[in-house]
Design a protein around this motif. Structure first.
Motif, short mmCIF file in Angstrom:
data_model
loop_
_atom_site.label_atom_id
_atom_site.label_comp_id
_atom_site.label_asym_id
_atom_site.label_seq_id
_atom_site.Cartn_x
_atom_site.Cartn_y
_atom_site.Cartn_z
N HIS A 184 6.67 4.69 2.40
CA HIS A 184 7.23 5.29 1.19
C HIS A 184 7.40 4.24 0.09
CE1 HIS A 184 9.07 8.81 3.70
NE2 HIS A 184 7.82 9.04 3.35
N GLY A 185 7.85 3.05 0.47
CA GLY A 185 7.99 1.97 -0.51
C GLY A 185 6.63 1.58 -1.08
N LEU A 186 5.65 1.39 -0.20
CA LEU A 186 4.34 0.93 -0.66
C LEU A 186 3.67 1.91 -1.62
CD1 LEU A 186 2.86 -0.62 2.62
CD2 LEU A 186 3.52 -1.84 0.53
N ILE A 187 3.77 3.20 -1.33
CA ILE A 187 3.03 4.17 -2.16
C ILE A 187 3.76 4.55 -3.44
CG2 ILE A 187 1.74 5.20 -0.25
CD1 ILE A 187 3.76 7.53 -0.26
N TYR A 188 5.08 4.31 -3.49
CA TYR A 188 5.83 4.96 -4.58
C TYR A 188 6.91 4.10 -5.22
CZ TYR A 188 7.56 9.23 -6.87
OH TYR A 188 7.89 10.21 -7.77
N ILE A 269 -1.89 -2.03 7.37
CA ILE A 269 -2.45 -3.37 7.12
C ILE A 269 -3.95 -3.25 6.75
CG2 ILE A 269 -2.97 -5.65 8.12
CD1 ILE A 269 -0.49 -5.26 9.92
N LEU A 270 -4.67 -2.45 7.53
CA LEU A 270 -6.12 -2.31 7.29
C LEU A 270 -6.39 -1.70 5.92
CD1 LEU A 270 -7.17 -0.84 10.78
CD2 LEU A 270 -7.40 -3.23 10.01
N GLU A 271 -5.66 -0.67 5.57
CA GLU A 271 -5.92 0.03 4.30
C GLU A 271 -5.41 -0.80 3.11
OE1 GLU A 271 -4.96 4.27 4.72
OE2 GLU A 271 -6.04 4.31 6.62
N THR A 272 -4.46 -1.69 3.36
CA THR A 272 -4.04 -2.58 2.27
C THR A 272 -5.15 -3.63 2.04
OG1 THR A 272 -1.74 -2.22 2.93
CG2 THR A 272 -2.15 -4.00 1.38
N TYR A 273 -5.79 -4.04 3.13
CA TYR A 273 -6.94 -4.95 2.97
C TYR A 273 -8.04 -4.26 2.14
CZ TYR A 273 -10.85 -8.05 3.99
OH TYR A 273 -11.91 -8.91 3.87
N LEU A 274 -8.36 -3.01 2.49
CA LEU A 274 -9.37 -2.26 1.72
C LEU A 274 -8.94 -2.16 0.26
CD1 LEU A 274 -10.16 0.76 4.13
CD2 LEU A 274 -11.40 -1.41 3.93
N SER A 275 -7.64 -1.95 0.05
CA SER A 275 -7.12 -1.84 -1.32
C SER A 275 -7.35 -3.13 -2.10
CB SER A 275 -5.61 -1.55 -1.30
OG SER A 275 -5.35 -0.35 -0.61
N SER A 276 -7.17 -4.26 -1.40
CA SER A 276 -7.34 -5.54 -2.11
C SER A 276 -8.80 -5.76 -2.47
CB SER A 276 -6.78 -6.71 -1.28
OG SER A 276 -7.68 -7.02 -0.25
N LYS A 277 -9.71 -5.29 -1.63
CA LYS A 277 -11.14 -5.51 -1.90
C LYS A 277 -11.69 -4.48 -2.89
CE LYS A 277 -11.65 -9.01 0.65
NZ LYS A 277 -11.98 -10.32 0.13
N LEU A 278 -11.16 -3.26 -2.85
CA LEU A 278 -11.77 -2.19 -3.66
C LEU A 278 -10.97 -1.80 -4.90
CD1 LEU A 278 -12.79 0.12 -0.66
CD2 LEU A 278 -14.35 -1.24 -2.07
N VAL A 328 -6.60 6.92 0.98
CA VAL A 328 -5.63 6.63 -0.08
C VAL A 328 -5.59 5.11 -0.17
CG1 VAL A 328 -3.21 6.78 -0.77
CG2 VAL A 328 -4.24 8.62 0.60
N LEU A 329 -5.79 4.56 -1.35
CA LEU A 329 -5.70 3.10 -1.50
C LEU A 329 -4.67 2.77 -2.57
CD1 LEU A 329 -9.48 2.05 -1.21
CD2 LEU A 329 -7.75 2.09 0.60
N LEU A 330 -4.30 1.49 -2.64
CA LEU A 330 -3.27 1.07 -3.60
C LEU A 330 -3.87 0.11 -4.62
CD1 LEU A 330 -0.26 0.21 -1.21
CD2 LEU A 330 -0.70 2.36 -2.41
N LYS A 331 -3.51 0.32 -5.89
CA LYS A 331 -3.85 -0.67 -6.92
C LYS A 331 -2.80 -1.76 -6.91
CE LYS A 331 -6.32 2.23 -10.19
NZ LYS A 331 -7.51 1.38 -10.06
N ASP A 332 -1.59 -1.36 -6.58
CA ASP A 332 -0.47 -2.29 -6.47
C ASP A 332 0.60 -1.56 -5.67
OD1 ASP A 332 1.33 -4.38 -6.80
OD2 ASP A 332 0.82 -4.65 -8.92
N ILE A 333 1.71 -2.24 -5.37
CA ILE A 333 2.78 -1.53 -4.66
C ILE A 333 3.34 -0.46 -5.61
CG2 ILE A 333 5.05 -1.76 -3.58
CD1 ILE A 333 4.21 -4.55 -2.66
N GLY A 334 3.41 0.77 -5.13
CA GLY A 334 3.91 1.87 -5.97
C GLY A 334 2.85 2.56 -6.79
N GLU A 335 1.58 2.11 -6.65
CA GLU A 335 0.50 2.73 -7.44
C GLU A 335 -0.64 3.14 -6.52
OE1 GLU A 335 -1.39 0.97 -11.10
OE2 GLU A 335 0.36 -0.33 -10.87
N ALA A 336 -0.55 4.38 -6.04
CA ALA A 336 -1.55 4.84 -5.07
C ALA A 336 -2.66 5.63 -5.76
CB ALA A 336 -0.87 5.71 -4.02
N LYS A 337 -3.84 5.59 -5.17
CA LYS A 337 -4.98 6.33 -5.70
C LYS A 337 -5.60 7.12 -4.53
CE LYS A 337 -9.37 5.43 -7.91
NZ LYS A 337 -10.41 4.43 -8.04
N VAL A 338 -5.89 8.40 -4.75
CA VAL A 338 -6.41 9.22 -3.65
C VAL A 338 -7.93 9.36 -3.73
CG1 VAL A 338 -4.25 10.51 -3.45
CG2 VAL A 338 -6.08 11.43 -4.88
#
Ligand SMILES: NC(=O)c1ccc[n+]([C@@H]2O[C@H](COP(=O)([O-])OP(=O)(O)OC[C@H]3O[C@@H](n4cnc5c(N)ncnc54)[C@H](O)[C@@H]3O)[C@@H](O)[C@H]2O)c1
Ligand SMILES: [Zn+2]
Length: 356
Positions: A184-188, A269-278, A328-338
């Motif tokens: 909840h913290g990471l996505i919002y 952890i895995l999807e945060t890695y994908l978020s950092s790359k994509l 669902v990936l993150l651009k930053d903490i609190g900024e999710a993209k579907v």
């Protein structure tokens, strides 16, 4: 005192003030009978305390189901429907679910269908059911290995969160619920993430306001998107790979079975890695996410065959559309993209990052 959260008209009350609200509600509604649904564990650990705190003139009948996800089935519902019928439940009766997510999902479904629907109240007793299952109105049961295949959306009359029940919850179950809070913290909400990441040990007194905050996040997400078209999908962060890992470990006898939250922690952890790359998620925060998760959860090892098997299970993800796997990936903490896509080669890299 923790304020009441309104979830589409269903109040979520907390602790002492919550019992006053519950007792008032019972008095005002004068139910013909109250059916308390518990499992063996909540019967033993939560029911005596709960009964000592409620005041009602209505007769109370306890119905116990077997504990565990494997009993979240139509067979168990049959037993509860029959018990309700035999004990004279009528349209003015109340079902009161006292337990983890299995009891609240199943009990909510039983109440929503018995005599075409009678009132129910949820009192979640596990951390996961408090922070994840307490808002949104999802009820239902599993169909064999297919989770939550049969059910209805229907709101309880009230939810009461009594965090003192967590004192008897096993530590592994506590961590499993914590994963959803971290999500909840990471996505919002970066402040929510920061508060959780700095909590060195799970102290129940710190947890009170964090639980309240986490339910507020989930409530904001689900109430702004009741039909699950857009925003609500962000709650699936970590769950695309996390669910595949959970299923893989369940099916594979050589692998240790992981609790839901344990698998989702790896997925995060895995999807945060994908978020950092994509999506340009900051790399220093990527390390922070990994280290925070690994503070709570031991690392699990996956060889290249395991990873390929996990990737092959992604095709069953319920967020897929037109044959594509949606993350669902993150651009930053609190900024999710579907609705993001990720190549398999990057997923392999993510596993290497997780294990490094
Ligand atoms: N409706 C929703 O929106 C929603 C959201 C998330 C999860 N769920 C569902 O919730 C279920 C998982 O919830 P869960 O983790 O609470 O499972 P659970 O109900 O199986 O509880 C986990 C274990 O903890 C025990 N337990 C619960 N409270 C206790 C306490 N206070 N002291 C000691 N033991 C206690 C239970 O008996 C059980 O053995 C899944 O079926 C999932 O599908 C529903
Ligand atoms: Zn989850």
């Amino acid at each position: 005192m923790l304020s009441t959260i309104d979830s589409k008209g269903c109040p979520v009350h907390f602790n002492n003030a919550g019992y006053s609200q519950l007792n008032n509600h019972l008095k005002e509604n004068n139910y013909s009978k109250i059916f308390l649904i518990v499992d063996q564990n909540t019967h033993q650990y939560c029911l005596p305390d709960f009964l000592s705190r409620i005041q009602t003139e209505s007769e109370i009948e306890t119905i116990e189901i077997d504990a565990g996800e494997e009993y979240k089935s139509i067979d168990t519902c049959m037993g509860v429907w029959e018990a309700l019928s035999e004990c004279g439940a009528d349209r003015k009766s109340l079902v009161l679910n006292l337990g983890g997510g299995v009891v609240t999902d199943l009990g909510g479904f039983v109440a929503s269908t018995f005599m075409r629907g009678i009132s129910f109240i949820n009192v979640p007793t596990s951390l996961l059911s408090m922070v994840d299952a307490s808002v949104g109105g999802k009820t239902g049961v599993d169909l064999g290995v297919l989770k939550n295949q049969v059910g209805v959306i229907n709101l309880p009359s009230m939810v009461l969160i009594d965090t003192s029940f967590l004192a008897t919850l096993p530590a592994s179950q506590m961590r499993s619920g914590l994963t959803e809070m971290l999500k909840h913290g990471l996505i919002y909400s970066e402040p929510h993430w920061n508060a959780l990441k700095n909590m060195s040990k799970l102290d129940i007194s710190d947890l009170n306001s964090l639980i309240h905050e986490s339910i507020t996040v989930k409530n904001e997400v689900v109430t702004s998107d009741p039909t699950e078209k857009g925003l609500r999908k962000i709650l699936n962060y970590g769950h695309t790979l996390g669910h595949a890992i959970e299923s893989y470990c369940l099916q594979n006898e050589q692998k240790q079975t992981l609790l839901h939250g344990e698998a989702i922690a790896i997925g995060i952890i895995l999807e945060t890695y994908l978020s950092s790359k994509l999506e340009g998620f900051p790399t220093e925060k990527l390390d922070e996410v990994k280290n925070t998760m690994l503070d709570y959860f031991e690392s699990v090892s996956f060889d290249s065959n395991d990873i390929l098997e996990v990737i092959s299970l992604l095709k069953f993800d319920k967020k897929n559309s037109h044959g594509d796997i949606n993350f669902v990936l993150l651009k930053d903490i609190g900024e999710a993209k579907v609705d993001c896509k990720a190549p398999n080669s990057l997923i392999m890299e993510a596993f290497n990052y997780y294990m490094s």
